[in-house]
Each structure stands twice: as structure tokens, then as C-alpha cells.
Write a protein that holds these residues in place. Structure first.
Motif, PDB file in Angstrom:
ATOM      1  N   THR A  19     176.483 -46.643  12.814  1.00  0.00           N
ATOM      2  CA  THR A  19     175.182 -46.017  12.820  1.00  0.00           C
ATOM      3  C   THR A  19     174.169 -47.035  13.311  1.00  0.00           C
ATOM      4  O   THR A  19     174.311 -48.233  13.069  1.00  0.00           O
ATOM      5  CB  THR A  19     174.780 -45.525  11.414  1.00  0.00           C
ATOM      6  OG1 THR A  19     174.715 -46.637  10.538  1.00  0.00           O
ATOM      7  CG2 THR A  19     175.767 -44.511  10.882  1.00  0.00           C
ATOM      8  N   GLY A  20     173.191 -46.541  13.985  1.00  0.00           N
ATOM      9  CA  GLY A  20     172.105 -47.401  14.423  1.00  0.00           C
ATOM     10  C   GLY A  20     171.074 -47.512  13.321  1.00  0.00           C
ATOM     11  O   GLY A  20     171.204 -46.903  12.258  1.00  0.00           O
ATOM     12  N   PRO A  21     170.042 -48.283  13.567  1.00  0.00           N
ATOM     13  CA  PRO A  21     168.988 -48.408  12.566  1.00  0.00           C
ATOM     14  C   PRO A  21     168.317 -47.054  12.306  1.00  0.00           C
ATOM     15  O   PRO A  21     167.900 -46.370  13.231  1.00  0.00           O
ATOM     16  CB  PRO A  21     168.007 -49.400  13.186  1.00  0.00           C
ATOM     17  CG  PRO A  21     168.781 -50.112  14.241  1.00  0.00           C
ATOM     18  CD  PRO A  21     169.816 -49.143  14.730  1.00  0.00           C
ATOM     19  N   ALA A  22     168.236 -46.716  11.054  1.00  0.00           N
ATOM     20  CA  ALA A  22     167.559 -45.494  10.633  1.00  0.00           C
ATOM     21  C   ALA A  22     166.140 -45.852  10.193  1.00  0.00           C
ATOM     22  O   ALA A  22     165.783 -47.029  10.088  1.00  0.00           O
ATOM     23  CB  ALA A  22     168.336 -44.846   9.482  1.00  0.00           C
ATOM     24  N   ALA A  23     165.342 -44.855   9.908  1.00  0.00           N
ATOM     25  CA  ALA A  23     163.966 -45.089   9.464  1.00  0.00           C
ATOM     26  C   ALA A  23     163.942 -46.015   8.252  1.00  0.00           C
ATOM     27  O   ALA A  23     163.096 -46.912   8.160  1.00  0.00           O
ATOM     28  CB  ALA A  23     163.279 -43.762   9.146  1.00  0.00           C
ATOM     29  N   TRP A  24     164.864 -45.820   7.315  1.00  0.00           N
ATOM     30  CA  TRP A  24     164.898 -46.672   6.121  1.00  0.00           C
ATOM     31  C   TRP A  24     165.148 -48.130   6.494  1.00  0.00           C
ATOM     32  O   TRP A  24     164.531 -49.033   5.933  1.00  0.00           O
ATOM     33  CB  TRP A  24     165.962 -46.178   5.134  1.00  0.00           C
ATOM     34  CG  TRP A  24     165.942 -46.966   3.863  1.00  0.00           C
ATOM     35  CD1 TRP A  24     165.070 -46.806   2.818  1.00  0.00           C
ATOM     36  CD2 TRP A  24     166.806 -48.030   3.500  1.00  0.00           C
ATOM     37  NE1 TRP A  24     165.354 -47.719   1.844  1.00  0.00           N
ATOM     38  CE2 TRP A  24     166.416 -48.485   2.235  1.00  0.00           C
ATOM     39  CE3 TRP A  24     167.881 -48.647   4.123  1.00  0.00           C
ATOM     40  CZ2 TRP A  24     167.062 -49.510   1.569  1.00  0.00           C
ATOM     41  CZ3 TRP A  24     168.519 -49.685   3.466  1.00  0.00           C
ATOM     42  CH2 TRP A  24     168.116 -50.107   2.206  1.00  0.00           C
ATOM     43  N   ASP A  25     166.044 -48.368   7.451  1.00  0.00           N
ATOM     44  CA  ASP A  25     166.314 -49.738   7.896  1.00  0.00           C
ATOM     45  C   ASP A  25     165.069 -50.359   8.509  1.00  0.00           C
ATOM     46  O   ASP A  25     164.766 -51.537   8.279  1.00  0.00           O
ATOM     47  CB  ASP A  25     167.459 -49.755   8.914  1.00  0.00           C
ATOM     48  CG  ASP A  25     168.740 -49.217   8.333  1.00  0.00           C
ATOM     49  OD1 ASP A  25     169.200 -49.756   7.309  1.00  0.00           O
ATOM     50  OD2 ASP A  25     169.262 -48.242   8.892  1.00  0.00           O
ATOM     51  N   ARG A  26     164.350 -49.573   9.306  1.00  0.00           N
ATOM     52  CA  ARG A  26     163.124 -50.088   9.916  1.00  0.00           C
ATOM     53  C   ARG A  26     162.091 -50.420   8.843  1.00  0.00           C
ATOM     54  O   ARG A  26     161.376 -51.419   8.939  1.00  0.00           O
ATOM     55  CB  ARG A  26     162.577 -49.086  10.939  1.00  0.00           C
ATOM     56  CG  ARG A  26     163.493 -48.944  12.164  1.00  0.00           C
ATOM     57  CD  ARG A  26     162.855 -48.147  13.293  1.00  0.00           C
ATOM     58  NE  ARG A  26     162.469 -46.796  12.920  1.00  0.00           N
ATOM     59  CZ  ARG A  26     163.286 -45.745  12.919  1.00  0.00           C
ATOM     60  NH1 ARG A  26     164.563 -45.878  13.270  1.00  0.00           N
ATOM     61  NH2 ARG A  26     162.838 -44.550  12.580  1.00  0.00           N
ATOM     62  N   ALA A  27     162.025 -49.598   7.807  1.00  0.00           N
ATOM     63  CA  ALA A  27     161.104 -49.877   6.698  1.00  0.00           C
ATOM     64  C   ALA A  27     161.505 -51.166   5.986  1.00  0.00           C
ATOM     65  O   ALA A  27     160.647 -51.986   5.638  1.00  0.00           O
ATOM     66  CB  ALA A  27     161.079 -48.702   5.716  1.00  0.00           C
ATOM     67  N   ALA A  29     162.890 -53.643   7.282  1.00  0.00           N
ATOM     68  CA  ALA A  29     162.585 -54.752   8.193  1.00  0.00           C
ATOM     69  C   ALA A  29     161.083 -54.992   8.320  1.00  0.00           C
ATOM     70  O   ALA A  29     160.664 -55.877   9.059  1.00  0.00           O
ATOM     71  CB  ALA A  29     163.192 -54.480   9.566  1.00  0.00           C
ATOM     72  N   GLY A  30     160.269 -54.212   7.594  1.00  0.00           N
ATOM     73  CA  GLY A  30     158.841 -54.459   7.579  1.00  0.00           C
ATOM     74  C   GLY A  30     157.972 -53.430   8.267  1.00  0.00           C
ATOM     75  O   GLY A  30     156.751 -53.564   8.263  1.00  0.00           O
ATOM     76  N   ASP A  31     158.570 -52.410   8.862  1.00  0.00           N
ATOM     77  CA  ASP A  31     157.779 -51.367   9.524  1.00  0.00           C
ATOM     78  C   ASP A  31     157.207 -50.440   8.448  1.00  0.00           C
ATOM     79  O   ASP A  31     157.898 -49.571   7.927  1.00  0.00           O
ATOM     80  CB  ASP A  31     158.657 -50.590  10.510  1.00  0.00           C
ATOM     81  CG  ASP A  31     157.903 -49.508  11.262  1.00  0.00           C
ATOM     82  OD1 ASP A  31     156.739 -49.205  10.911  1.00  0.00           O
ATOM     83  OD2 ASP A  31     158.501 -48.942  12.204  1.00  0.00           O
ATOM     84  N   GLU A  32     155.937 -50.638   8.138  1.00  0.00           N
ATOM     85  CA  GLU A  32     155.301 -49.885   7.055  1.00  0.00           C
ATOM     86  C   GLU A  32     155.105 -48.411   7.380  1.00  0.00           C
ATOM     87  O   GLU A  32     154.834 -47.609   6.493  1.00  0.00           O
ATOM     88  CB  GLU A  32     153.966 -50.529   6.694  1.00  0.00           C
ATOM     89  CG  GLU A  32     154.139 -51.924   6.123  1.00  0.00           C
ATOM     90  CD  GLU A  32     152.815 -52.602   5.829  1.00  0.00           C
ATOM     91  OE1 GLU A  32     151.760 -51.928   5.881  1.00  0.00           O
ATOM     92  OE2 GLU A  32     152.845 -53.807   5.545  1.00  0.00           O
TER      93      GLU A  32
END
Length: 174
Positions: A19-27, A29-32
Motif C-alpha cells: 500500500t502507498g501512503p494513506a491520509a493517516w500516514d501523511r498525518a 508525517a506531519g501533514d496537519e
């Protein structure tokens, strides 16, 4: 195709599933802005004391890779004994492997027997504490989530979904 070749082909395919990065992964990583406010509420419920979903759905793939008894299987006629069929241990009667929650919103059915067709149904079932045959010890208890909390939890689960990478297929020699 031989049974051995068939099982090797399935194993090879399963190793390609990523799986690629999901929204939760981006969050994480700091993406508010990666998670909606509703998904953030669901995240707090998922990891919090009220639901404690992460007791079984843990780690990067949101699974502990263990077998648990959640009340499915034993309510069927005839009962589906799950892991018990392999181990013959009473503690495994009705136990099934914890699935990953990665890309869970892309599934078309939920639970080992596909008894639910939506995440909303599955979350409601867990919220009720599962359905246990008379005299069986429950490993789940009712969560007591409101409709709004259940909706938030579903929204969080959707945030674990990423775009699927393309899978190249090749025909095996016969």
C-alpha cells in the motif's frame, strides 16, 4: 498447473501487495491537513480507552497477526470453528486471524464470512460487542459509542486507504 505451482504463484502475488501512503500516514508525517476533523475524532476513538481497537489492529499494517475470538463463526449453522480446526485447542474455537485495516474501505465485504457489506455495519457490530452463543465467554464487550462516534471511527478507517499500485501479471508456464 500443479498444486505446488499454484500455491507458489499465490505466495508470489501476495508478496507484491503493498500500500502507498494513506491520509493517516501523511498525518503521522506531519501533514496537519491530511485528516479531516471527523477522521481525527475517529483516530482518537480507535486508539483511545473507549474502543481500544489497537489492541488487535496494531503496528504498521494495523494487525497483530494473531487469532482472536470476536463472536463470528460460532453463531452459524453449522458453526465455523475457525482456528480450532487446525489446533484442536478449545481456546481457538471460533478464533480468526486479525485482518489488516490497510485499504479496508476498498473491501466489498467484512469479517471472515463476509457477513457485512459496509464498514458502518462492521463498526456497529463491534460497538454492540459481537454476538456470542449462549454460554460462550465473550472476548469483546459493547463499546458504547454514539452514532456520531461510530461515524467518526468509520471516517478514520477510510483514512487508512491509499491508491493501489498497478500489479503486473504474467502467465505461468503450464
Amino acid at each position: 498447473m500443479s498444486y505446488e505451482a499454484f500455491t507458489q504463484a499465490i505466495a508470489c502475488f501476495e508478496r507484491t501487495i503493498v500500500t502507498g501512503p494513506a491520509a493517516w500516514d501523511r498525518a503521522q508525517a506531519g501533514d496537519e491537513l491530511a485528516l479531516s476533523p471527523l477522521a481525527q475524532q475517529g483516530e482518537a476513538i480507535f486508539f483511545g480507552e473507549k474502543a481500544q481497537c489497537d489492541r488487535c489492529h496494531s503496528g504498521p499494517n494495523f494487525t497483530d497477526e494473531q487469532f482472536h475470538r470476536v463472536g463470528t463463526g460460532l453463531d452459524e449453522k453449522p458453526p465455523d470453528l475457525g482456528r480450532f480446526n487446525v489446533t484442536q485447542q478449545e481456546s481457538d474455537r471460533g478464533a480468526f486471524k486479525t485482518p489488516t485495516l490497510r485499504n479496508v474501505s476498498l473491501m466489498h465485504a467484512y469479517m471472515h464470512d463476509a457477513r457485512f457489506v459496509s464498514l458502518t455495519e462492521a463498526v456497529a457490530w463491534f460497538n454492540d460487542g459481537g454476538h456470542w452463543p449462549s454460554g460462550d465467554d465473550a472476548e469483546l464487550s459493547p463499546l458504547g459509542l454514539s452514532e456520531a462516534e461510530q461515524q467518526a471511527l468509520v471516517e478514520f478507517l477510510k483514512s487508512l486507504t491509499s491508491e493501489l499500485p498497478p500489479v503486473e501479471t504474467k502467465r505461468l508456464p503450464e
